[in-house]
Design an enzyme around this catalytic site. Structure first.
Site, PDB file in Angstrom:
ATOM      1  N   HIS A 127     -28.398  76.181   8.363  1.00 25.33           N
ATOM      2  CA  HIS A 127     -29.097  74.898   8.391  1.00 25.33           C
ATOM      3  C   HIS A 127     -30.540  75.014   7.909  1.00 25.33           C
ATOM      4  O   HIS A 127     -31.082  74.061   7.350  1.00 25.33           O
ATOM      5  CB  HIS A 127     -28.994  74.261   9.773  1.00 25.33           C
ATOM      6  CG  HIS A 127     -27.633  73.692  10.018  1.00 25.33           C
ATOM      7  ND1 HIS A 127     -26.671  74.360  10.721  1.00 25.33           N
ATOM      8  CD2 HIS A 127     -27.057  72.541   9.577  1.00 25.33           C
ATOM      9  CE1 HIS A 127     -25.555  73.644  10.726  1.00 25.33           C
ATOM     10  NE2 HIS A 127     -25.766  72.532  10.042  1.00 25.33           N
ATOM     11  N   GLU A 170     -13.500  70.624  10.399  1.00 28.40           N
ATOM     12  CA  GLU A 170     -14.362  71.801  10.247  1.00 28.40           C
ATOM     13  C   GLU A 170     -13.705  73.091  10.712  1.00 28.40           C
ATOM     14  O   GLU A 170     -14.307  74.159  10.620  1.00 28.40           O
ATOM     15  CB  GLU A 170     -15.647  71.615  11.063  1.00 28.40           C
ATOM     16  CG  GLU A 170     -16.364  70.326  10.749  1.00 28.40           C
ATOM     17  CD  GLU A 170     -17.804  70.332  11.169  1.00 28.40           C
ATOM     18  OE1 GLU A 170     -18.645  70.748  10.358  1.00 28.40           O
ATOM     19  OE2 GLU A 170     -18.088  69.903  12.303  1.00 28.40           O
ATOM     20  N   ASN A 189     -18.738  73.727   5.117  1.00 23.91           N
ATOM     21  CA  ASN A 189     -19.586  74.855   5.551  1.00 23.91           C
ATOM     22  C   ASN A 189     -18.943  75.549   6.741  1.00 23.91           C
ATOM     23  O   ASN A 189     -18.852  76.768   6.800  1.00 23.91           O
ATOM     24  CB  ASN A 189     -20.981  74.364   5.969  1.00 23.91           C
ATOM     25  CG  ASN A 189     -21.687  73.631   4.863  1.00 23.91           C
ATOM     26  OD1 ASN A 189     -21.415  73.877   3.698  1.00 23.91           O
ATOM     27  ND2 ASN A 189     -22.585  72.718   5.213  1.00 23.91           N
ATOM     28  N   ASP A 190     -18.529  74.725   7.703  1.00 30.03           N
ATOM     29  CA  ASP A 190     -17.906  75.303   8.888  1.00 30.03           C
ATOM     30  C   ASP A 190     -16.452  75.666   8.642  1.00 30.03           C
ATOM     31  O   ASP A 190     -15.973  76.673   9.145  1.00 30.03           O
ATOM     32  CB  ASP A 190     -18.020  74.329  10.071  1.00 30.03           C
ATOM     33  CG  ASP A 190     -19.384  74.416  10.714  1.00 30.03           C
ATOM     34  OD1 ASP A 190     -19.839  75.546  10.944  1.00 30.03           O
ATOM     35  OD2 ASP A 190     -20.005  73.368  10.957  1.00 30.03           O
ATOM     36  N   ARG A 231     -21.672  81.830   8.741  1.00 30.84           N
ATOM     37  CA  ARG A 231     -22.340  81.228   7.578  1.00 30.84           C
ATOM     38  C   ARG A 231     -23.822  81.571   7.511  1.00 30.84           C
ATOM     39  O   ARG A 231     -24.470  81.347   6.496  1.00 30.84           O
ATOM     40  CB  ARG A 231     -22.131  79.700   7.586  1.00 30.84           C
ATOM     41  CG  ARG A 231     -22.756  79.021   8.777  1.00 30.84           C
ATOM     42  CD  ARG A 231     -22.258  77.589   8.944  1.00 30.84           C
ATOM     43  NE  ARG A 231     -23.170  76.613   8.372  1.00 30.84           N
ATOM     44  CZ  ARG A 231     -23.098  75.300   8.588  1.00 30.84           C
ATOM     45  NH1 ARG A 231     -22.112  74.813   9.343  1.00 30.84           N
ATOM     46  NH2 ARG A 231     -23.949  74.487   8.055  1.00 30.84           N
ATOM     47  N   CYS A 252     -18.151  66.833   2.692  1.00 29.72           N
ATOM     48  CA  CYS A 252     -19.606  66.716   2.832  1.00 29.72           C
ATOM     49  C   CYS A 252     -20.310  68.049   3.091  1.00 29.72           C
ATOM     50  O   CYS A 252     -21.471  68.077   3.438  1.00 29.72           O
ATOM     51  CB  CYS A 252     -19.959  65.717   3.934  1.00 29.72           C
ATOM     52  SG  CYS A 252     -19.473  66.249   5.575  1.00 29.72           S
TER      53      CYS A 252
HETATM   54  C1  PEP Z   1     -20.231  71.316   7.419  1.00 36.49           C
HETATM   55  O1  PEP Z   1     -19.975  72.114   8.325  1.00 36.49           O
HETATM   56  O2  PEP Z   1     -19.821  71.438   6.255  1.00 36.49           O
HETATM   57  C2  PEP Z   1     -21.101  70.150   7.688  1.00 36.49           C
HETATM   58  C3  PEP Z   1     -21.224  69.183   6.828  1.00 36.49           C
HETATM   59  O3  PEP Z   1     -21.816  70.150   8.839  1.00 36.49           O
HETATM   60  P1  PEP Z   1     -23.060  71.133   9.099  1.00 36.49           P
HETATM   61  O4  PEP Z   1     -23.430  71.805   7.808  1.00 36.49           O
HETATM   62  O5  PEP Z   1     -24.175  70.307   9.627  1.00 36.49           O
HETATM   63  O6  PEP Z   1     -22.528  72.083  10.107  1.00 36.49           O
HETATM   64 MG    MG Z   2     -20.484  71.553  10.332  1.00 37.69          MG
END
Ligand code: PEP
Ligand code: MG
Length: 586
Positions: free
Chosen positions: A189, A438, A461-462, A472, A509
């Site tokens: 993040h 996720e 991402n998750d 990650r 996303c």
């Molecule tokens: C993800 O995990 O891809 C996501 C969009 O949420 P974050 O990156 O905030 O965990």
């Molecule tokens: Mg996420």
């Protein structure tokens, strides 16, 4: 002549910057050692001196900050001299015959815990004060250099071992030029924030805090994931020409932002923006987004803490934030993701036992935390409901694995609606309800989840992290974090197929949506809606406008038939070279 050094890491934005290093130490490495009775007077004197020096630092700091912060700093001075604490530290030292910094840390931690056990929310910000004072005195004792985030000189590039999202936000608001960080992957993040704010940054640069010093000059070439410490005149010449290219690209992007994301064979792709703070909503439409596909509300919580507002934002603070975004977006989509605390986003000042997990990404995160903290969750749901009269808001839950998590949230929502009705407050009855996919668990049970929601969004991402069991935020395993791994490809394919079978709109996303080289894969898999950092939108539009959907589908079909990751990577690389030769990171 200072030593010139070229290093590599993981760049987060296509930009380059030049500035002065500031090595930031955000925590103090505490040593514990034995002393003798004879050492005691010297240890006490060291403590007294550190208290005096800390006071001087705070007085200096007061000259640079506004009056609301001055009051807090005055209180820090009073707490520094608290006789009870200082006597106890000396007593601890003489009884245990341990060094004074260890004693100081132990005693301060004890008071911090005491405050934590008092059930009074307004005392919560005392944790941060105690922590702050403790760190200041300890770093003075250890002569560690801490950095005042209040006074960052122009042109600063922050160099640090690790950095929290909160630190990043604070530094960005102080106008830093870039970040070079030892740890962290590109989907941490902290990295996502540097991308959202277009601050050239490189993560995962091994040993950087030992390889450079404060005031060294540095070129941060986030475009090519490299950096040069103490660059020579040739490097500076190169820097200028790369910078000119970046500026040219930006001009082209202004034009592209206005264009549709439509493939050469006429398939339109919906492009949405991910935002982390309300102010970002001011520009998303001008970057070419047709709305917000992911608003990460937790940054509101983290940021609020650092501006000395209450640690947990009140319903009113949240309502104002959501309303502001809703008004900026007008009729455009606006997906609010409910609080996703945990993982690499922890409230820095709340008592650690409240939120600290041994395995934070597998722990009390996101929807799990919210359902266990009903008051916090309902405060957010009420604020969202109230803001829903200003635009077409959708709610999205993070890290859902069980249908019961959706059902419970809906029950909370109903309670909130009843309360609001009684209080005479209005809200929309057409709020759409969705979940982020996720985890493999969610991906494999999309059919059951579909019965409870209006839409899905893939949090890649998750999803990649949990599928490949690959943190990650850990740069050491970043090389394993590969979306082309067959497990990820198959899961993505099955999500797309199930969402279509159950007729639920689907967006992706995660950072993958804004990664130029993976766009052909996403389109070939069947994704037709992508949400990404605003700054990535024009480039992604350029790619979509240069692609034939048909070619992407053949690519994905071929990838799904490969037997090794290397084969899949080769197929994609060849495709990129042939069809999208302008992509930088092919
Ligand atoms: C993800 O995990 O891809 C996501 C969009 O949420 P974050 O990156 O905030 O965990
Ligand atoms: Mg996420």
């Amino acid at each position: 002549m200072k030593k010139r050094l070229i290093l590599n890491g993981l760049g987060t934005v296509n930009d380059i910057t030049f500035g002065n290093v500031l090595v930031y130490k955000n925590s103090v490495a505490l040593q514990i050692y034995n002393i003798t009775e004879d050492d005691l007077p010297l240890e006490y004197e060291r403590l007294d001196r550190a208290i005096e020096e800390s006071k001087e630092q705070i007085i200096e700091l007061k000259k640079t900050v506004d009056s609301s912060i001055c009051n807090i700093l005055d209180m820090h001075i009073i707490m520094l001299y608290d006789k009870l604490i200082l006597d106890e530290v000396k007593e601890f030292t003489s009884e245990n015959l341990k060094n004074i910094e260890y004693a100081y840390s132990e005693v301060m931690d004890k008071y911090s815990k005491k405050i934590a056990s008092v059930p009074n929310a307004s005392l919560a910000d005392r944790f941060s004060d105690i922590d702050d004072i403790k760190n200041r005195v300890l770093s003075t004792l250890l002569k560690a250099s801490t950095v005042e985030k209040h006074s960052i000189p122009k042109g600063t590039v922050i160099v640090a071992k690790n950095i929290t999202p909160t630190d990043v936000l604070q530094f960005i608001h102080k106008g830093v030029y870039g970040f070079i960080i030892e740890t962290g992957g590109t989907t941490s993040h902290a990295a996502i924030l540097t991308r959202a704010y277009s601050v050239p940054s490189i993560f995962g640069v091994h040993n950087i805090t030992n390889l450079c010093k404060t005031d060294d000059k540095v070129i941060v070439n986030s475009y090519e994931s490299s950096l040069i410490i103490n660059p020579d005149s040739n490097d500076l010449g190169n820097y200028k020409s790369i910078k000119e290219n970046v500026l040219k690209e930006k001009k082209e992007y202004e034009y592209l932002a206005k264009e549709d994301a439509i493939t050469l064979d006429n398939t339109k792709i919906k492009i949405l923006a991910n935002i982390d703070l309300p102010e970002e909503s001011e520009n998303v439409l001008s970057y070419g987004a047709s709305g917000v596909g992911l608003y990460r509300t937790e940054f509101l919580y983290l940021y609020t803490d650092n501006t000395n507002e209450p640690i947990l934002p009140t319903e009113e603070v949240q309502f104002e934030a959501y309303k502001r975004i809703a008004l900026n977006l007008g009729d455009a989509d606006f997906v609010i993701r409910t609080l996703d605390l945990g993982g690499d986003k922890v409230l820095p000042t709340i008592d650690e036992s409240f939120i600290k997990d041994e395995n934070p990404f597998l722990g009390w995160r996101a929807i799990r935390f919210c359902l266990a903290n009903k008051d916090i969750f309902k405060t957010q749901l009420r604020a969202i409901l109230r803001a829903s009269v200003y635009s077409d808001i959708s709610i999205m839950l993070p890290m859902v694995n069980f249908t019961s998590e959706i059902v419970a949230t809906k029950e909370y929502m109903e309670e909130c609606k009843e309360e609001l009705l009684k209080e005479g407050m209005s809200f929309s009855n057409n709020i759409k309800f969705g979940v982020l996919i996720e985890t493999p668990a969610a991906a494999l049970t999309l059919d059951s989840l579909a019965k409870h929601v209006d839409f899905f969004s893939i949090g890649s991402n998750d999803l990649i992290q949990y599928t490949l069991a690959c943190d990650r935020t850990n740069e050491r395993v970043n090389y394993l974090y590969d979306p082309l791994h067959m497990s990820v490809m198959r899961l993505l394919k099955s999500i797309v197929d199930s969402a279509s079978e159950y007729n639920r709109p689907l967006t992706l996303c995660g950072e993958l949506a804004g990664s130029a080289e993976y766009i052909p894969v996403l389109l070939g898999l069947g994704l037709r809606s992508l949400s990404m950092s605003s700054v990535s939108i024009p480039m992604i539009k350029k790619i979509i406008r240069s692609l034939k959907l048909e070619d992407s589908e053949i690519l994905v079909k071929d990838i799904l038939e490969t037997e090794t990751l290397a084969e899949a990577q080769k197929l994609l690389n060849n495709f990129l070279k042939e069809k999208l030769p302008f992509i930088k990171k092919a």
